[in-house]
Each structure stands twice: as C-alpha cells, then as structure tokens.
Design a protein around this motif. Sequence first.
Motif, PDB file in Angstrom:
ATOM      1  N   LEU A  64    -142.730  69.263-109.405  1.00  0.00           N
ATOM      2  CA  LEU A  64    -143.086  69.624-108.031  1.00  0.00           C
ATOM      3  C   LEU A  64    -144.190  68.717-107.486  1.00  0.00           C
ATOM      4  N   ALA A  65    -145.200  68.429-108.303  1.00  0.00           N
ATOM      5  CA  ALA A  65    -146.288  67.558-107.863  1.00  0.00           C
ATOM      6  C   ALA A  65    -145.790  66.134-107.612  1.00  0.00           C
ATOM      7  N   VAL A  66    -144.921  65.643-108.489  1.00  0.00           N
ATOM      8  CA  VAL A  66    -144.380  64.295-108.322  1.00  0.00           C
ATOM      9  C   VAL A  66    -143.461  64.235-107.099  1.00  0.00           C
ATOM     10  N   PRO A 100    -148.991  47.980-100.983  1.00  0.00           N
ATOM     11  CA  PRO A 100    -149.317  49.061-100.045  1.00  0.00           C
ATOM     12  C   PRO A 100    -149.267  50.412-100.756  1.00  0.00           C
ATOM     13  N   CYS A 101    -150.123  51.303-100.331  1.00  0.00           N
ATOM     14  CA  CYS A 101    -150.262  52.604-100.988  1.00  0.00           C
ATOM     15  C   CYS A 101    -148.949  53.385-100.999  1.00  0.00           C
ATOM     16  N   GLY A 102    -148.211  53.384 -99.894  1.00  0.00           N
ATOM     17  CA  GLY A 102    -146.950  54.125 -99.831  1.00  0.00           C
ATOM     18  C   GLY A 102    -145.904  53.574-100.774  1.00  0.00           C
ATOM     19  N   VAL A 103    -145.812  52.258-100.858  1.00  0.00           N
ATOM     20  CA  VAL A 103    -144.838  51.625-101.753  1.00  0.00           C
ATOM     21  C   VAL A 103    -145.168  51.947-103.207  1.00  0.00           C
ATOM     22  N   CYS A 147    -142.516  62.320-101.642  1.00  0.00           N
ATOM     23  CA  CYS A 147    -142.269  62.581-100.213  1.00  0.00           C
ATOM     24  C   CYS A 147    -143.373  61.988 -99.347  1.00  0.00           C
ATOM     25  N   LEU A 148    -144.619  62.162 -99.755  1.00  0.00           N
ATOM     26  CA  LEU A 148    -145.725  61.590 -98.988  1.00  0.00           C
ATOM     27  C   LEU A 148    -145.675  60.068 -98.996  1.00  0.00           C
ATOM     28  N   CYS A 162    -144.423  55.047 -96.004  1.00  0.00           N
ATOM     29  CA  CYS A 162    -143.643  53.816 -95.849  1.00  0.00           C
ATOM     30  C   CYS A 162    -142.973  53.756 -94.484  1.00  0.00           C
ATOM     31  N   PHE A 163    -142.458  54.874 -93.988  1.00  0.00           N
ATOM     32  CA  PHE A 163    -141.732  54.884 -92.723  1.00  0.00           C
ATOM     33  C   PHE A 163    -142.637  55.075 -91.509  1.00  0.00           C
ATOM     34  N   ARG A 164    -143.898  55.371 -91.743  1.00  0.00           N
ATOM     35  CA  ARG A 164    -144.818  55.584 -90.635  1.00  0.00           C
ATOM     36  C   ARG A 164    -145.012  54.295 -89.841  1.00  0.00           C
ATOM     37  N   GLY A 165    -145.027  53.169 -90.500  1.00  0.00           N
ATOM     38  CA  GLY A 165    -145.113  51.890 -89.823  1.00  0.00           C
ATOM     39  C   GLY A 165    -146.515  51.452 -89.476  1.00  0.00           C
TER      40      GLY A 165
END
Length: 176
Positions: A80-82, A30-33, A87-88, A93-96
Amino acid sequence: MNTSSASTTPDRPKESVRDQCSTGRVVKAPCGVLDVFAGVALLCVFGGYCWDALTLPGPVNPNGIGVGEFPLIIAVSALLAVALMLCLGVIKCFRGSNQEQVAIFRPVSVVLAVLVLLSIGTYLDSLGPIIGVAGLSSLIMLVVGERRPVQILAVSLGLSFGLYAIFVLALGVSFS
C-alpha cells in the motif's frame, strides 16, 4: 562585531557542496521519475514477498496469529505504501512543472550496500548470528565510507552482542 581573528588557516574560499560533489560520480534524476522507477522495483519485491507470505501455514490456534499472518501484514502495508508512492510519482511526472532534481552521490557504494544487505539474508544462517551480524555490519560500514577501525569494531561487536543479549539472554530465543 568582533574584528580580531586568531585563525591560523589561510584565507581561501570554501568549496561548496556542489563543487565537492562534482569530483565524484553523481546520478541525477527528477524526483517523480525516480519515484516511479523505485516504485516499480519495490512493487516487484514486495509482490514476491506477499506471494511468499501467502504460502506460509496458518495458525494452529484459530484465535491466534500464525506464522503467516505477520509477514502478510507487513507485505500488504508495504504494498500500500509503495502503491501510494508510485501514484504520487506518476502525478509528479504528468504535472509538467519543474521537478526537484534528486542526486545520488556515490552510486557504486549504494549498490554495494544493497548487495551486502541482501547477503545478510542469504548467509546469516550459515555464518551464525554473532559472526554474521558483526561481519556484515562491518562490511556495511566499510561500503558506506566509514574508515575508523575502532568505530567499525565497536559498532559491529556492540550490535552483535547487543542482539545476542536481547534475543538469547532476555527473550530466550535459541539460534541453534
């Protein structure tokens, strides 16, 4: 509509991208992971880079930029970029909701390309700029799948001599 066809190829169904990729090794996540894992790794890398940049000497001229300021600017900008990417990724990941799947094709080639890039930093001083850039750019092209020898030779030599022309001839930088 043109109904005549002069094709000499037999009628066969075209393979989809999914079918072509199923024959090789594919890593899906998954993209978030993936953002979180890459963010943690990059935070470690750029954290070390920032630490090393802080140990560089300051400028001789108080009004000028010294050896340490430019790497420090790069390190802070990258951190800062990383951090934003991390954070995104955590938010994703937590958006579900259903996350977009990211597929990495040929993961062994990706790892080998990273190792070749790391070797550039390690061995460039001992090989010299012309041989080092030509040889290591050839290795990068081979690792990522380029197999045309004329293309490999032309790009690696063009890159090497182009950098030589820019830095030595135009800017007067000495590599010795």
